[in-house]
Structure formats: structure tokens, C-alpha cells
Scaffold this active site. Sequence first.
Site, PDB file in Angstrom:
ATOM      1  N   LYS A  24       0.851  -1.199   0.000  1.00 22.59           N
ATOM      2  CA  LYS A  24       0.000   0.000   0.000  1.00 22.59           C
ATOM      3  C   LYS A  24       0.888   1.252   0.000  1.00 22.59           C
ATOM      4  O   LYS A  24       0.674   2.181  -0.779  1.00 22.59           O
ATOM      5  CB  LYS A  24      -0.925   0.007   1.225  1.00 22.59           C
ATOM      6  CG  LYS A  24      -2.122  -0.915   1.037  1.00 22.59           C
ATOM      7  CD  LYS A  24      -2.894  -1.151   2.317  1.00 22.59           C
ATOM      8  CE  LYS A  24      -3.984  -2.193   2.067  1.00 22.59           C
ATOM      9  NZ  LYS A  24      -4.610  -2.717   3.276  1.00 22.59           N
TER      10      LYS A  24
ATOM     11  N   GLN B  40      -5.183  -1.308   9.378  1.00 21.89           N
ATOM     12  CA  GLN B  40      -5.077  -2.657   8.815  1.00 21.89           C
ATOM     13  C   GLN B  40      -5.735  -3.679   9.755  1.00 21.89           C
ATOM     14  O   GLN B  40      -5.419  -3.720  10.944  1.00 21.89           O
ATOM     15  CB  GLN B  40      -3.591  -2.997   8.596  1.00 21.89           C
ATOM     16  CG  GLN B  40      -3.341  -4.322   7.920  1.00 21.89           C
ATOM     17  CD  GLN B  40      -3.812  -4.350   6.471  1.00 21.89           C
ATOM     18  OE1 GLN B  40      -3.572  -3.427   5.703  1.00 21.89           O
ATOM     19  NE2 GLN B  40      -4.515  -5.418   6.107  1.00 21.89           N
TER      20      GLN B  40
ATOM     21  N   ASP C 233     -11.413   3.042   3.738  1.00 20.88           N
ATOM     22  CA  ASP C 233     -11.807   1.628   3.680  1.00 20.88           C
ATOM     23  C   ASP C 233     -13.322   1.485   3.527  1.00 20.88           C
ATOM     24  O   ASP C 233     -13.825   0.411   3.213  1.00 20.88           O
ATOM     25  CB  ASP C 233     -11.375   0.921   4.975  1.00 20.88           C
ATOM     26  CG  ASP C 233     -10.232  -0.046   4.741  1.00 20.88           C
ATOM     27  OD1 ASP C 233     -10.001  -0.424   3.585  1.00 20.88           O
ATOM     28  OD2 ASP C 233      -9.582  -0.423   5.735  1.00 20.88           O
TER      29      ASP C 233
END
Length: 289
Positions: free
Chosen positions: A54, A98, A121
Amino acid sequence: MTATIIDGNAAAERQRLQIAAEIARWKEQRRCIPGLAVILVGNDPASEVYIGSKARQTVAVGMRSFEYRLPAETSQDELLTLISRLNADEEVDGILVQLPLPQHIDTDGVIRAVDPAKDVDGFHPENAGRLMRGLPSLVPCTPLGCMMLLQTVATDLRGLHAVVVGRSNIVGKPIAQLLLQADCTVTMTHSRSRDLPAVCRQADILIAAVGRPEMVRGDWIKPGAIVIDVGINRLPTAGAAKGRLVGDVAFEEARHIAGAITPVPGGVGPMTIACLLQNTLLTAGGRGK
Ligand code: NDP
């Protein structure tokens, strides 16, 4: 029949190039750069790999990357304090925590702590609720990537019967909402669904998001259907230290029956990070940058 193989690597590369061109314009015209903050708690090896790529891809498209690697024993309060600081930081447009988080941390509480306007997200209840109501929202990256891949092989999804296998909050449910918004007739299935093969055989579009290696067999697929395989499963393989990566669909069987299919690896996976960058651009724009 031999299916069209939907190339997620190529689609993700196209998307990254578009984002990089947009960022270059931003630098010139707006004199600012979107920034993405990624938080990892603990040292789960798969998560380490994900956040590494990422960060690399964020920088590669010209955005700023802020990485926070916290020890596994980080407390809930310490994590919430960091999120609150990032919520207030003008240089940070997107925040990604995460998952999975260590057991002692309340994941829902952490998801709710992220400013919905920086929730790249798309997991915050406000964004999930807006998606359900058909309002503009930040959409979870993997479902967004699935829709983009679908559109490479079918521009008009209206009236098609989509069957989604799996009902998680991060994949199955948001994909079902997006398919509904595209005017598909949607059937959601899960571990308690009866006669799953028969339900899947009705699908014009079959989405497998289960986490069970090669569960969906070739004879579960309607001839000509579009199959999107979200699953990422590692099968132990003699001689290969890391094992072999397979999806939730038995690819070798399915590709002779489906009209189009995503491979694993190289299908949905690469789209997830590309969509994360897309969402960061969106949040930066939404915040008036
Ligand atoms: P979850 O474990 O959260 O959800 C799995 C879903 O599958 C559940 O709804 C479960 O049903 C259902 N299920 C389990 N067993 C069966 C069965 N035998 N028959 C029918 N349904 C079943 O997984 P995720 O949604 O997080 O992930 C799914 C897969 O996608 C995983 O392989 C994961 O690694 C992969 N993934 C890939 C990403 C990418 O970037 N490509 C990103 C995210 C995930 P129930 O609700 O009844 O328990």
C-alpha cells in the site's frame, strides 16, 4: 467454451496511471498532494506485506504515505489517540487501519473512531449506511474493485441475476449493495444457505467471497456466467515454502464453463489497493483540496 480471463493486474495498472495523472494535475494546479495514513498494530506477516505494498503504491502515484507501525501490545486508548490526531491532521486525507487487529482491541470501536470523511476503507457505519441507502459514500475497496472488473466485461448489468456467496461486512454485503444499485437481481448466500450449487447455477454473475479454497466447482456455474473470485487462500504445496494461492472457485473447471472469470492471483487482489488510492483521491477532493 473458454472464458475471457479478466485481467486485474492490467485494470489496476490503468487505474493507477489515471490516478497518477490526476495527482500530477493537483500538484500543478492546486499545489497540494493527497496523503494516506496506514496503521498496523502488531506484526502479522500478511498484514506487513499488505501495508508495505500500500505504501509503495501510494508513493508511486505521487501521494504522500504516512505509515504507523505500532507494537502488538498497543492499547485501545493509544490507538484511538493516534486516530484522533490523524483525524485532525490536514495533511492526512485517508486513514486505513489494517485488519485484523490484536484480540484485546475492539475493532468496531476503532472503525467508528475514524472520521467518516477520511474512511478510505468505507467500513465506518456512516458510510455503510449511506451505501445501503444508495447515497454517495466511501465504498469498501475490494467490492469497488469487483464492480470495476465486472464493467470491463459487461457495461449494462440491469436485470442480471447476481448471486453473492459470503455475507461479510467488508466484502459480501457491500458488493450486494453495489449490484443492487446497478439494477441486478441479487441473491445473497452464506454458510446456512440450502443447496448452494443450485442457487449458484442460476447466476448470470457469480461472486465468491467465502475464504474456502476452490469451493465453487465448475458444475455450479451457469454456462456463460461472469465469475468474480474474491477468495485468497494459500494451499500447502510440496516444495513451495509459501504454498499455492487459489481462489474460492475451482478455476480450471470454471474457465471452461464461465463466459468470463477473474483468476487468483491477478484478478480482484490488485484492484483493492488501486481502489484504496482512488478513495484517497476522493476524500482529498471531498475535503476541499
Ligand atoms: P469472512 O470469513 O468474513 O466471511 C466469509 C463468508 O463466507 C461468511 O459470510 C460465511 O457465512 C460464508 N461461508 C463460509 N463457509 C461457507 C460455505 N461453506 N458455504 C457458503 N458460504 C460460506 O471472509 P471475508 O468476506 O473477509 O473474505 C472472503 C474471502 O475473500 C477470503 O478468502 C479473503 O481472504 C478474501 N478477501 C480478498 C480480498 C482481496 O483483496 N482480494 C479482500 C478481502 C477478502 P456465514 O456468514 O454464515 O458464516
